[in-house]
Design an enzyme around this catalytic site. Structure first.
Site, PDB file in Angstrom:
ATOM      1  N   SER A 128     -20.756 -14.630  25.570  1.00  0.00           N
ATOM      2  CA  SER A 128     -21.146 -14.594  26.982  1.00  0.00           C
ATOM      3  C   SER A 128     -19.947 -14.456  27.362  1.00  0.00           C
ATOM      4  CB  SER A 128     -22.132 -15.513  27.267  1.00  0.00           C
ATOM      5  OG  SER A 128     -22.401 -15.468  28.714  1.00  0.00           O
ATOM      6  N   ASN A 129     -19.899 -14.789  29.049  1.00  0.00           N
ATOM      7  CA  ASN A 129     -18.293 -14.936  29.642  1.00  0.00           C
ATOM      8  C   ASN A 129     -18.634 -15.945  30.741  1.00  0.00           C
ATOM      9  OD1 ASN A 129     -19.736 -13.687  32.156  1.00  0.00           O
ATOM     10  ND2 ASN A 129     -20.008 -12.018  30.792  1.00  0.00           N
ATOM     11  N   ARG A 130     -17.464 -15.988  31.407  1.00  0.00           N
ATOM     12  CA  ARG A 130     -17.600 -17.350  32.540  1.00  0.00           C
ATOM     13  C   ARG A 130     -18.201 -16.881  33.851  1.00  0.00           C
ATOM     14  NH1 ARG A 130     -11.320 -18.198  32.993  1.00  0.00           N
ATOM     15  NH2 ARG A 130     -12.366 -19.811  34.724  1.00  0.00           N
ATOM     16  N   SER A 131     -18.731 -15.871  34.035  1.00  0.00           N
ATOM     17  CA  SER A 131     -19.580 -15.726  35.113  1.00  0.00           C
ATOM     18  C   SER A 131     -20.286 -16.775  35.481  1.00  0.00           C
ATOM     19  CB  SER A 131     -20.236 -14.340  35.184  1.00  0.00           C
ATOM     20  OG  SER A 131     -21.165 -14.360  36.361  1.00  0.00           O
ATOM     21  N   ALA A 160     -21.906  -9.916  35.590  1.00  0.00           N
ATOM     22  CA  ALA A 160     -20.656  -9.676  34.624  1.00  0.00           C
ATOM     23  C   ALA A 160     -21.410  -9.383  33.181  1.00  0.00           C
ATOM     24  CB  ALA A 160     -19.891 -10.964  34.344  1.00  0.00           C
TER      25      ALA A 160
END
Ligand code: C5P
Length: 224
Positions: free
Chosen positions: A29-32, A96
């Site tokens: 995943s990502n930091r959004s 994101a």
């Protein structure tokens, strides 16, 4: 009561990250955080729009009055957006989306004594790129976001053209007090008429300033 300058508009907002599982316990995943997208949904509703919020997993409570469609993977977000985009007169893609997913999804949790696995990645659909070709530009305003750490204007212009957008909001993720996870942002709006730099401010105010820009520049489509 806020000015009802989005009355009659149907706004589709995507928000948050996506999660791409590779075993039952783990994902990429990502930091959004979803904060920017939720701020856009909340402010659009307050300004009179009907709002559909397609959201990846976040810790945020759903804004009052919006239709929330919860998804997890990029493929689920893709499907939800394709289901709803035709109802919309404004589409804002603040999510994101993970560019890649694991090509393999292990049914059992990967054990460390089996040795380090090699994850093969494959690309996810670029939802915004696809909307750029599917949407009707007379009926639907298409707004993208781009998280960049340098060359803001150049990258923004490139994506505006490549994805056939009406407007792109570039956010600076390079400085400490903007972008991912924080409550503040500094957006640079780019459209075919030029560049508008918004101040460093809260995501709620950034969202309102984005709507002000859209309404003030006559970008909204006529509703039949
Ligand atoms: O090309 P890039 O990912 O930087 O573009 C960002 C914009 O494209 C955002 O509006 C994002 O929501 C959208 N996007 C998408 N599907 C992807 C990747 C990005 O809709 N797979």
């Amino acid at each position: 009561l806020a000015v009802q300058d989005l009355a009659g508009q149907v706004v589709l907002v995507t928000a948050g990250p996506t999660r791409e599982p590779y075993d039952p316990a783990r994902f990429l995943s990502n930091r959004s955080s979803g904060k920017m997208g939720y701020a856009l949904a909340r402010t659009a509703f307050r300004r009179g729009a009907e709002v559909i919020l397609v959201s990846g997993p976040t810790h945020l409570s759903p804004p009052a009055g919006v239709r929330l469609v919860q998804v997890s993977t990029a493929r689920q977000m893709h499907e939800a957006v394709l289901t709803h985009y035709q109802e919309a007169s404004v589409i804002v893609k603040a999510a994101a989306v993970s560019d890649f997913r694991s090509a393999d999804e292990y049914r059992e949790k990967i054990k460390k004594d089996q040795g380090a696995p090699v994850l093969r990645l494959e690309p996810n659909p670029d939802i915004l790129l696809e909307l750029g070709t599917l949407r009707d530009p007379r009926q639907q305003l298409l707004v993208g976001f781009a998280a960049e750490s340098s060359n803001f204007e150049q990258e923004g212009r490139r994506k505006l053209a490549k994805k056939n957008l009406d407007l792109i909001a570039v956010n600076d993720i390079g400085s400490a007090h903007c972008g991912f996870e924080t409550d503040a942002n500094r957006l640079i709006l780019i459209d075919n008429d030029g560049v508008t730099e918004l101040p460093h401010t809260s995501k709620m105010r950034s969202a309102d300033l984005l709507w002000d820009h859209i309404v003030g520049n006559g970008l909204l489509r006529e509703r039949p």
